[in-house]
Design a protein around this motif. Structure first.
Motif, PDB file in Angstrom:
ATOM      1  N   LYS A  14       0.820  -1.216   0.000  1.00  0.00           N
ATOM      2  CA  LYS A  14       0.000   0.000   0.000  1.00  0.00           C
ATOM      3  C   LYS A  14       0.854   1.266   0.000  1.00  0.00           C
ATOM      4  CE  LYS A  14      -3.843  -2.282   0.292  1.00  0.00           C
ATOM      5  NZ  LYS A  14      -4.377  -2.755  -0.933  1.00  0.00           N
ATOM      6  N   GLU A  15       2.139   1.153   0.311  1.00  0.00           N
ATOM      7  CA  GLU A  15       3.030   2.308   0.347  1.00  0.00           C
ATOM      8  C   GLU A  15       3.710   2.554  -1.002  1.00  0.00           C
ATOM      9  OE1 GLU A  15       3.321  -0.315   2.478  1.00  0.00           O
ATOM     10  OE2 GLU A  15       2.347   0.566   4.228  1.00  0.00           O
ATOM     11  N   THR A  16       3.287   1.830  -2.037  1.00  0.00           N
ATOM     12  CA  THR A  16       3.938   1.905  -3.354  1.00  0.00           C
ATOM     13  C   THR A  16       2.895   2.087  -4.447  1.00  0.00           C
ATOM     14  OG1 THR A  16       5.716   0.434  -2.599  1.00  0.00           O
ATOM     15  CG2 THR A  16       5.429   0.648  -4.974  1.00  0.00           C
ATOM     16  N   PHE A  17       3.228   2.908  -5.445  1.00  0.00           N
ATOM     17  CA  PHE A  17       2.406   2.958  -6.654  1.00  0.00           C
ATOM     18  C   PHE A  17       3.306   2.901  -7.877  1.00  0.00           C
ATOM     19  CE2 PHE A  17       3.000   7.528  -5.875  1.00  0.00           C
ATOM     20  CZ  PHE A  17       3.210   8.056  -7.143  1.00  0.00           C
ATOM     21  N   GLY A  18       2.721   2.472  -8.991  1.00  0.00           N
ATOM     22  CA  GLY A  18       3.484   2.255 -10.208  1.00  0.00           C
ATOM     23  C   GLY A  18       3.211   3.279 -11.282  1.00  0.00           C
ATOM     24  N   ILE A  19       4.198   3.414 -12.150  1.00  0.00           N
ATOM     25  CA  ILE A  19       4.159   4.335 -13.283  1.00  0.00           C
ATOM     26  C   ILE A  19       4.715   3.581 -14.492  1.00  0.00           C
ATOM     27  CG2 ILE A  19       5.143   6.459 -14.239  1.00  0.00           C
ATOM     28  CD1 ILE A  19       5.552   7.345 -11.266  1.00  0.00           C
ATOM     29  N   TYR A  20       3.993   3.609 -15.606  1.00  0.00           N
ATOM     30  CA  TYR A  20       4.541   3.081 -16.859  1.00  0.00           C
ATOM     31  C   TYR A  20       5.291   4.199 -17.570  1.00  0.00           C
ATOM     32  CZ  TYR A  20       1.883  -1.290 -16.831  1.00  0.00           C
ATOM     33  OH  TYR A  20       1.378  -2.523 -16.522  1.00  0.00           O
ATOM     34  N   TYR A  84       8.872  -1.940 -17.841  1.00  0.00           N
ATOM     35  CA  TYR A  84       8.756  -0.510 -18.167  1.00  0.00           C
ATOM     36  C   TYR A  84       8.059   0.238 -17.041  1.00  0.00           C
ATOM     37  CZ  TYR A  84       8.807  -3.038 -22.636  1.00  0.00           C
ATOM     38  OH  TYR A  84       9.060  -3.923 -23.641  1.00  0.00           O
ATOM     39  N   SER A  85       8.455  -0.060 -15.821  1.00  0.00           N
ATOM     40  CA  SER A  85       7.771   0.501 -14.666  1.00  0.00           C
ATOM     41  C   SER A  85       8.721   1.222 -13.731  1.00  0.00           C
ATOM     42  CB  SER A  85       7.071  -0.607 -13.873  1.00  0.00           C
ATOM     43  OG  SER A  85       6.069  -1.200 -14.649  1.00  0.00           O
ATOM     44  N   ILE A  86       8.216   2.292 -13.170  1.00  0.00           N
ATOM     45  CA  ILE A  86       8.873   3.002 -12.081  1.00  0.00           C
ATOM     46  C   ILE A  86       7.965   2.833 -10.876  1.00  0.00           C
ATOM     47  CG2 ILE A  86       9.600   5.255 -11.183  1.00  0.00           C
ATOM     48  CD1 ILE A  86      10.026   6.103 -14.129  1.00  0.00           C
ATOM     49  N   TYR A  87       8.551   2.550  -9.723  1.00  0.00           N
ATOM     50  CA  TYR A  87       7.779   2.397  -8.496  1.00  0.00           C
ATOM     51  C   TYR A  87       8.136   3.527  -7.539  1.00  0.00           C
ATOM     52  CZ  TYR A  87       6.852  -2.070 -10.568  1.00  0.00           C
ATOM     53  OH  TYR A  87       6.470  -3.045 -11.451  1.00  0.00           O
ATOM     54  N   VAL A  88       7.113   4.153  -7.009  1.00  0.00           N
ATOM     55  CA  VAL A  88       7.262   5.229  -6.038  1.00  0.00           C
ATOM     56  C   VAL A  88       6.819   4.662  -4.690  1.00  0.00           C
ATOM     57  CG1 VAL A  88       6.521   7.539  -5.356  1.00  0.00           C
ATOM     58  CG2 VAL A  88       6.785   6.978  -7.791  1.00  0.00           C
ATOM     59  N   THR A  89       7.724   4.705  -3.721  1.00  0.00           N
ATOM     60  CA  THR A  89       7.451   4.143  -2.401  1.00  0.00           C
ATOM     61  C   THR A  89       7.738   5.190  -1.341  1.00  0.00           C
ATOM     62  OG1 THR A  89       8.112   1.955  -3.200  1.00  0.00           O
ATOM     63  CG2 THR A  89       7.990   2.252  -0.812  1.00  0.00           C
TER      64      THR A  89
END
Length: 112
Positions: A14-20, A84-89
């Protein structure tokens, strides 16, 4: 350049979201660093950001973490070249939701 995912799988932290992000498959994967810089620039418009551990770029890097402090909280950007993903945590679910909404409003949303 990149789009924020509207939601994550149920098993995702829940502390992470993804970006393509858009990748040149035959390239060096420098695109992710360009996107990461743009994300930090966008966040810095409404937050105080401090670099903690941002290693130099190397070609074809994968699973690299860039660590920052955002208003005193932990913020990590990492990449998965294959997806092809960046993860923001961050260190809190509440902050992660706020950042996802803030970035999605500026950069756009990836449809599922």
């Amino acid at each position: 350049m990149y789009k924020v995912l509207k939601s994550e799988p149920e098993t995702f932290p829940k502390e992470t979201f993804g970006i393509y992000y858009e990748v040149d498959i035959d390239g060096s994967n420098s695109e992710w660093r360009i996107c990461a810089k743009d994300i930090i620039d966008k966040f810095s418009k409404s937050h105080t950001i401090q670099e903690v551990d941002v290693p130099p770029f190397y070609e074809n890097e994968d699973f690299t973490e860039l660590k920052y402090k955002l208003d005193g909280a932990e913020l990590t950007l990492s990449c998965d070249f294959l997806l092809y993903s960046i993860y923001v945590t961050t260190d809190s679910e509440k902050l992660t939701k706020e950042l996802r909404h803030e970035l999605g409003s500026m950069a756009g949303w990836e449809s599922e």
